[in-house]
Scaffold this active site. Sequence first.
Site, PDB file in Angstrom:
ATOM      1  N   PRO A 119       0.820  -1.202   0.000  1.00 44.21           N
ATOM      2  CG  PRO A 119       0.114  -0.912   2.196  1.00 44.21           C
ATOM      3  CD  PRO A 119       0.842  -1.863   1.308  1.00 44.21           C
ATOM      4  CB  VAL A 120       0.777   4.484  -1.790  1.00 36.78           C
ATOM      5  CG1 VAL A 120       1.370   3.849  -3.036  1.00 36.78           C
ATOM      6  CG2 VAL A 120      -0.702   4.700  -1.952  1.00 36.78           C
ATOM      7  CB  ALA A 122       1.038   1.970   4.702  1.00 35.36           C
ATOM      8  N   GLY A 123       3.732   4.238   5.285  1.00 38.75           N
ATOM      9  CA  GLY A 123       5.006   4.319   5.991  1.00 38.75           C
ATOM     10  C   GLY A 123       6.014   3.299   5.508  1.00 38.75           C
ATOM     11  CG  LEU A 124       4.837  -0.119   4.224  1.00 36.19           C
ATOM     12  CD1 LEU A 124       4.096  -1.258   3.559  1.00 36.19           C
ATOM     13  CD2 LEU A 124       5.536  -0.601   5.495  1.00 36.19           C
ATOM     14  N   GLY A 125       7.710   3.511   2.671  1.00 37.33           N
ATOM     15  CA  GLY A 125       8.720   4.091   1.790  1.00 37.33           C
ATOM     16  C   GLY A 125       8.431   3.887   0.314  1.00 37.33           C
ATOM     17  CB  SER A 127       7.706   8.344  -2.115  1.00 33.57           C
ATOM     18  OG  SER A 127       8.514   8.466  -0.971  1.00 33.57           O
ATOM     19  CB  ALA A 128      12.273   5.665  -1.143  1.00 35.61           C
ATOM     20  CG  ASP A 170      12.375   6.258   3.439  1.00 33.59           C
ATOM     21  OD1 ASP A 170      12.912   5.973   4.528  1.00 33.59           O
ATOM     22  OD2 ASP A 170      11.210   6.673   3.334  1.00 33.59           O
TER      23      ASP A 170
END
Lengths: 344, 344
Positions: A119-120, A122-125, A127-128, A170
């Site tokens: 998922p976007v 959600a703090g999983l980076g 964008s990086a 990230d």
Amino acid sequence: MKNTRANAVYRRVVASAPGKITLFGEHAVVYGKPAIVTAISRRIRVSVERRMEGIIISSGDLTVRGVEVVMGRGSVEARVHAEHAARLLSYVSTALRMVEEKLGTRADGLRVSISSDMPVSAGLGTSASVSVATIAAYMKLLGYEPMREEVARLGYMVEKTVQGAASPMDTAAASHGGMLLVEPWANPPYKPLRTASPGLPVIIGYIARSATTGELVANVRRLRDRYESIVDMVMETIAEITREAVKALLQGDLESLGLLMNMNHELLSVLGVSTPRLDELVNLARSSGALGAKLTGAGGGGAFIALCRSRDDAMQVARSIKAGGASVIEASLGAKGVVVEEAK
Amino acid sequence: MKNTRANAVYRRVVASAPGKITLFGEHAVVYGKPAIVTAISRRIRVSVERRMEGIIISSGDLTVRGVEVVMGRGSVEARVHAEHAARLLSYVSTALRMVEEKLGTRADGLRVSISSDMPVSAGLGTSASVSVATIAAYMKLLGYEPMREEVARLGYMVEKTVQGAASPMDTAAASHGGMLLVEPWANPPYKPLRTASPGLPVIIGYIARSATTGELVANVRRLRDRYESIVDMVMETIAEITREAVKALLQGDLESLGLLMNMNHELLSVLGVSTPRLDELVNLARSSGALGAKLTGAGGGGAFIALCRSRDDAMQVARSIKAGGASVIEASLGAKGVVVEEAK
């Protein structure tokens, strides 16, 4: 570390990059303290394909579907159905521009397609991951071998350009994969952690966020303006926890790691970046068999991780967290970094 | 500070002493850090009455009823129906002995009756209140004026004798009343805090405890054996919060006080002395209008306090906490210390 001009240029390249989670030290890293980040086995794939002219960026299977951006030369016409996905697309367009500036060449036209199994926002980076995968794919397409160090550096510049400010961790995790010890004072500011604990059984849960990373970082800054010595002591305590966590990781001491995660979570709560809902789910993970659990990333909702003794325990924790209303991502830690998967 | 021999001896004396809560610094005070304790408007009353021979200690309206201990000379025949109440009775018998040793005299026989309008073993310092009220009543009965300093000192000795170890702060709060800044390195180790915030609107909630104070203190000790620098940093951060809280109390700055209470709670969570249930109720208090909330005392369940902007807000918080399953004590802070209420 230098880019090598490849013999071939390609018509279509697919590259993928992993998401990341912060195991220890989020927020403290903003104040120059060490942190531990790790790539996870969920990835974003970016396909870059030549076309006659113009740039089309589409994202068919992001969480929100049907996003497509058509960019003319120098102008952008966006048909965007979701703010989150739109943000990702600005990373793509910036990444394309960075590569072109770096290499001094470009394709006449491009179709960029993004797919993701995480998922976007959600703090999983994500964008990086998008930035790094786009850079690697586009460099390869243009005939340059994407070296991880260079991809990480360009990816960091993309994040800085889009966000105004960014942490290099990230993009480093997305490029290099594995686990990284982030040391903001060092050059480079991260180094690989060769742990005795690959494939740690971890469950990642996530819920909706009530605040952006920028807002949360600003809140911590305001708290520090008010209580400087208290906040500085908390940051230094988190740093000490991270240092102990490095030892535990090197020794494969999961039980200590869990305890340190718990302590790190509570210190993040002192900073006001957890929420009652996050606390509840973190407690649920702990009481259903996790060795430790903490929020990961900026907080205010978003993602949290639970470390377990075994894969069976992890499944039990996953069930509890789902029953408690959170979404669950099953992933292993220390996944490989950016990879060119296809080039033709 | 010297006991003055009074002219009269009495047949029956009633003394009362307040319960106390720790506003800031529990656990850290064990490691030499400052703490803030305050007397509350709930009290324990001890009646001491002469009889021909033997000692009868009864507690008619403790939470558990029907407790009575009959002690012969040097032997104890106990008919005890509740462990908690039984523990209180050992404070009474020790307090009687301390007074007799101190004054070198005694009554031929005694009937001691205890009544309380607060729950025992909820972290409100009932053992100190019982000890202090018993000491004051018995000294008065024997014709000596109970001076607060002396009563506090004897009360501390009672706690040490019964428990093996004790902090002087509970008996100091029960004797002196008001708010006290506890400074373990000073002599005496506490001083009155003349705050700008008397009668603070505070709600005290409590739930069952899953561990004793001794167990919780030992757990923290074990955590420190394992992670000395982390725990020491946490203790020092709590100390800094307590110092900021003194400033906020002197200024009557309730909003800052609430924020500092929240931070103190999360730091206690780092030490592992909170519980999911306590966290839930503390979060409930915060979300239903409290300026701040924290556990108070040793943790592992037990009592928590919520600071509110107004008495109306406090009532709202009390309703939420009750609905959430906790018992609620309404009390004002900074109550008067030990008082001889009746002597005839």
